[in-house]
Design a protein around this motif. Structure first.
Motif, short mmCIF file in Angstrom:
data_model
loop_
_atom_site.label_atom_id
_atom_site.label_comp_id
_atom_site.label_asym_id
_atom_site.label_seq_id
_atom_site.Cartn_x
_atom_site.Cartn_y
_atom_site.Cartn_z
N ALA A 79 0.86 -1.18 0.00
CA ALA A 79 0.00 0.00 0.00
C ALA A 79 0.91 1.23 0.00
CB ALA A 79 -0.91 -0.02 1.22
N TRP B 295 -2.58 9.62 -0.22
CA TRP B 295 -3.22 8.58 -1.03
C TRP B 295 -4.70 8.87 -1.18
CZ3 TRP B 295 -2.79 5.25 -4.60
CH2 TRP B 295 -3.64 4.16 -4.72
N THR C 107 -7.71 6.87 -2.41
CA THR C 107 -8.15 5.52 -2.76
C THR C 107 -9.07 5.51 -3.96
OG1 THR C 107 -7.98 4.89 -0.44
CG2 THR C 107 -9.25 3.44 -1.85
N MET D 57 -1.10 -0.49 -5.71
CA MET D 57 0.11 -0.86 -4.97
C MET D 57 1.31 -0.06 -5.49
SD MET D 57 -1.18 -2.93 -2.88
CE MET D 57 -0.14 -4.16 -2.14
#
Length: 168
Positions: free
Chosen positions: A15, A56, A58, A119
């Protein structure tokens, strides 16, 4: 006992926030995982230390790398700073510099689209951080020349690029 460096070398993908945190730790850089979506680290550069943030998203599968060179633009120098930013951004293939509206900070940003699995590999993490630091180091003198040396944006950029080309 496995070291952090061995752990990230054995990890193929992870991650994004976890991978950046592991990278920062492996280098011995001060790091803080702000949330599941954000990590920050203090990374040394040629001119100063930089705060590097990984944020990040998502839903978009995008990791934004933000590098803060701790350069604040005084109100009286904003016009010159914007001209310099425009000239600098013409030189970049990846990422861009901005003047953050809150606090007048210069920032460097680059977004990495990571695909369906979301990833991040250790190689990609290392390259993204190195690229951000490299660009901040490359143009740091130009900002200093404009903000504190009273050079024009064109002269400051020319001087900074000549100095950078002369370094080994």
């Amino acid at each position: 006992m496995t070291t952090t460096r061995e752990m990230i070398e054995e990890t193929h993908d992870a991650a994004p926030v976890e991978m950046l945190a592991a990278l920062f730790e492996a280098h011995g850089w001060t790091t803080e995982q702000v949330s599941d979506e954000e990590v920050t680290g203090e990374v040394p550069g040629a001119w100063t230390s930089y705060q590097v943030r990984g944020i990040w998203r998502t839903e978009d599968k995008v990791l934004q790398i933000i590098c803060l060179p701790e350069i604040r633009v005084p109100d009286g120098k904003k016009r010159e700073a914007y001209e310099l930013l425009s000239r600098i951004n013409e030189q970049l293939w990846l990422g861009h510099f901005d003047l953050w509206s809150q606090g007048g900070m210069i920032i460097y940003r680059h977004g990495l689209m990571l695909g369906i699995d979301g990833m991040l590999s250790i190689d990609m993490a290392q390259m993204a951080v190195e690229s951000a630091i490299s660009e901040c180091d490359r143009f740091y003198p130009a900002f200093q020349f404009v903000l504190w040396g009273d050079k024009s944006p064109r002269d400051a950029l020319d001087a900074a690029l000549v100095d950078a080309a002369g370094e080994a």
